[in-house]
Design an enzyme around this catalytic site. Structure first.
Site, PDB file in Angstrom:
ATOM      1  N   ASN A  89     -15.770  33.839  15.349  1.00  0.00           N
ATOM      2  CA  ASN A  89     -16.375  33.951  17.115  1.00  0.00           C
ATOM      3  C   ASN A  89     -16.905  32.491  18.173  1.00  0.00           C
ATOM      4  O   ASN A  89     -17.675  33.376  19.344  1.00  0.00           O
ATOM      5  CB  ASN A  89     -16.808  35.489  17.637  1.00  0.00           C
ATOM      6  CG  ASN A  89     -15.456  37.048  16.960  1.00  0.00           C
ATOM      7  OD1 ASN A  89     -14.382  36.365  17.226  1.00  0.00           O
ATOM      8  ND2 ASN A  89     -16.430  37.215  16.593  1.00  0.00           N
ATOM      9  N   THR A 118     -13.013  46.503   9.483  1.00  0.00           N
ATOM     10  CA  THR A 118     -12.294  47.023  10.580  1.00  0.00           C
ATOM     11  C   THR A 118     -10.952  47.736  10.251  1.00  0.00           C
ATOM     12  O   THR A 118     -10.334  46.176   9.246  1.00  0.00           O
ATOM     13  CB  THR A 118     -12.447  45.921  11.855  1.00  0.00           C
ATOM     14  OG1 THR A 118     -13.399  45.457  11.774  1.00  0.00           O
ATOM     15  CG2 THR A 118     -11.402  45.964  12.730  1.00  0.00           C
ATOM     16  N   TYR A 138     -20.405  39.908  18.018  1.00  0.00           N
ATOM     17  CA  TYR A 138     -20.290  40.208  19.473  1.00  0.00           C
ATOM     18  C   TYR A 138     -21.653  40.449  20.413  1.00  0.00           C
ATOM     19  O   TYR A 138     -22.619  39.689  20.771  1.00  0.00           O
ATOM     20  CB  TYR A 138     -19.992  41.842  18.754  1.00  0.00           C
ATOM     21  CG  TYR A 138     -18.472  42.019  17.391  1.00  0.00           C
ATOM     22  CD1 TYR A 138     -17.576  41.586  17.991  1.00  0.00           C
ATOM     23  CD2 TYR A 138     -18.678  41.468  16.692  1.00  0.00           C
ATOM     24  CE1 TYR A 138     -16.478  41.515  18.090  1.00  0.00           C
ATOM     25  CE2 TYR A 138     -17.172  41.209  15.804  1.00  0.00           C
ATOM     26  CZ  TYR A 138     -16.794  40.928  16.285  1.00  0.00           C
ATOM     27  OH  TYR A 138     -15.683  40.738  15.868  1.00  0.00           O
ATOM     28  N   HIS A 162     -24.666  47.468  15.380  1.00  0.00           N
ATOM     29  CA  HIS A 162     -24.655  45.587  15.129  1.00  0.00           C
ATOM     30  C   HIS A 162     -24.653  45.233  16.076  1.00  0.00           C
ATOM     31  O   HIS A 162     -24.010  45.069  17.341  1.00  0.00           O
ATOM     32  CB  HIS A 162     -22.353  46.444  15.569  1.00  0.00           C
ATOM     33  CG  HIS A 162     -21.615  45.285  14.748  1.00  0.00           C
ATOM     34  ND1 HIS A 162     -22.264  44.162  15.019  1.00  0.00           N
ATOM     35  CD2 HIS A 162     -20.272  45.139  14.768  1.00  0.00           C
ATOM     36  CE1 HIS A 162     -20.789  43.599  13.866  1.00  0.00           C
ATOM     37  NE2 HIS A 162     -20.075  43.872  14.113  1.00  0.00           N
ATOM     38  N   ASN A 215     -21.290  39.134  13.600  1.00  0.00           N
ATOM     39  CA  ASN A 215     -21.034  38.137  13.693  1.00  0.00           C
ATOM     40  C   ASN A 215     -20.005  38.219  15.169  1.00  0.00           C
ATOM     41  O   ASN A 215     -18.733  38.245  15.290  1.00  0.00           O
ATOM     42  CB  ASN A 215     -19.430  39.515  13.121  1.00  0.00           C
ATOM     43  CG  ASN A 215     -19.815  39.588  11.559  1.00  0.00           C
ATOM     44  OD1 ASN A 215     -20.615  38.643  11.935  1.00  0.00           O
ATOM     45  ND2 ASN A 215     -19.409  40.194  11.108  1.00  0.00           N
TER      46      ASN A 215
END
Ligand code: 8OZ
Length: 438
Positions: free
Chosen positions: A241, A31, A186, A181, A184
């Site tokens: 997260n 990112t 998400y 994805h 992580n």
């Protein structure tokens, strides 16, 4: 016929699905928050950045939000509007012009967002209405996460359709494939883990139910691309997260087993927590359950990556931080050259500084360097093997292509700072700390 008398290393070509890679060095998704505004559209500077890194065996782009609701950070380039598709087309053209291969990462952040980043100040969506600890990275700085809205069961088909449309957009934009994805913390990871998924419908409860959304998304994406052009990224140990699961080994063995019949191009495994925390986990067993090409990521340098590939623990290795600072990472690894040091202050957002101004080695620097022994040996033995075999022509062509790819270009713009010194930091760019600049 393949040679079997040479140890496999990072420079041994490999096939991932239907894609032939000249080496096993992958640029990890990173990112960088430099999409153009308004509209989160890839810009010429993004094309320059990726094209500079085209000698990677494979580039996996930064996460591209699949819809307006999939955004969770400023300046992340989407794959849901015509302008974004046109912007990405310039990126893929530039990478292909430099001889590279590039997959787009399909991303939905789920609850890791903020109303100020979403249409009409909407609440972020998630499997369950559980607020993550921590702060969102917004246009107005770091702001407390909010409690997300739990997706209704009837909304799931439309969510899967957004992934399908985004996968289709990636095809139109000229990518070579896509990575889903699932890592992580998400959205897809939020569905996988029991710390974030408290649903009572067919997408929650048992491990099989929690894996269902990932599986259905992968099926939809494979229907667009063919499984041999689709990879999936997972992160069994990640706590970043605010993620947790009561039984990661059982969960991710199920995930790997469920993905196995699809015949994916690769499974991309973040083998440690984003912050580098390690916990016990049997990655060999995970790999065995999956059965297809295994891409390792997380804290690898050349030495560890070479050892993993030689021992057959990984088929290829994705590098993060090293790729931020070294556009010519393949050439530097081939020559055991020193690495540029990454400047963490310019990771997220900004301009060309810390983005496209990291220098590649110049021809003069290379001339002063010792012979790239492993590479030269490989090319020599391929060329001599080619002379005596039916498949010799293709082997000789491959050797020529490899030589062309390792020809060094200088990409230092006028006035760029030189940062060539040994890199002390491990791989894997950590996401923004609460105080990160953007
Ligand atoms: C760093 C900053 C923001 C997002 C990930 C997409 O961790 C990310 C990410 C990394 O996968």
């Amino acid at each position: 016929m393949r040679r079997t008398d040479m140890a496999t290393d990072l420079f041994t070509p490999i096939r991932l699905g239907s894609l032939a890679l000249p080496n096993r060095i992958v640029m990890a998704p990173l990112t960088r928050n430099r999409a153009g505004q308004p509209g989160n559209v890839p810009q010429p500077i993004n094309a320059t950045y990726y094209a500079q890194r085209a000698t990677a065996g494979l580039i996996i782009t930064e996460g591209a939000p699949i819809s307006e609701m999939a955004h969770g950070y400023p300046g992340t380039p989407g794959i849901h509007s015509p302008a974004q598709v046109a912007g990405w087309q310039k990126v893929t053209d530039a990478v292909h012009a430099n001889g590279g291969r590039i997959f787009l990462q399909l991303w939905h952040v789920g609850r890791i967002s903020h109303p100020s980043l979403l249409p009409d100040d909407a609440l972020p969506v998630a499997p369950s209405a559980i607020r993550p600890a921590g702060k969102a990275f917004t246009h107005r700085g770091m702001m407390d996460f909010v409690t997300p809205r739990a997706l209704e069961t009837w909304e799931i088909p439309a969510l899967i359709e957004s992934f399908r449309v985004a996968a289709h957009n990636a095809r139109r934009a000229g990518f070579d494939g896509v990575e889903v994805h699932g890592a992580n913390g998400y959205l897809l990871d939020q569905f996988l883990r029991d710390g974030t998924n408290r649903r009572t419908d067919r997408y929650g409860g048992t491990i099989a139910n929690r894996t269902r959304l990932l599986h259905e998304v992968v099926e939809a994406v494979c229907a667009v691309w063919g499984a041999d052009r689709v990879g999936v990224r997972i992160s069994p140990l990640n706590q970043y997260n605010d993620m947790r699961d009561s039984s990661p080994q059982a969960l991710f063995h199920h995930v790997a087993t469920a993905l196995r019949p699809s015949g994916l191009a690769f499974l991309h495994v973040m083998e440690r927590d984003v912050h580098g925390r390690e916990s016990p986990f049997d990655f060999r067993e995970l790999r065995r359950h999956f059965g297809g090409p295994y891409m390792a990521n997380g804290g690898y340098d050349k030495r560890r990556a070479t050892a993993a590939v030689a021992a057959g623990r990984a088929d290829c290795v994705a590098f993060g931080t090293s790729y931020i600072a070294n556009p010519d990472l393949v050439e530097r690894y081939a020559r055991d050259a020193p690495l540029n040091v990454a400047d963490r202050g310019t990771f997220y957002g900004g301009d060309e500084q810390g983005y496209t101004d990291y220098p590649a080695l110049t021809g003069d620097q290379l001339a002063r360097m010792r012979t790239p022994s492993a590479l030269t040996t490989r090319l020599r033995s391929r060329a001599s093997a080619a002379a005596g075999r039916d498949s010799g022509l293709e082997e000789a062509r491959e050797a020529a292509r490899m030589r062309a790819r390792t020809r060094i270009r200088t990409c230092t713009p006028p006035g760029a700072r030189s940062r060539s010194r040994p890199c002390p930091s491990p791989e894997g760019a950590a996401p923004p700390a609460p105080c990160a600049s953007a």
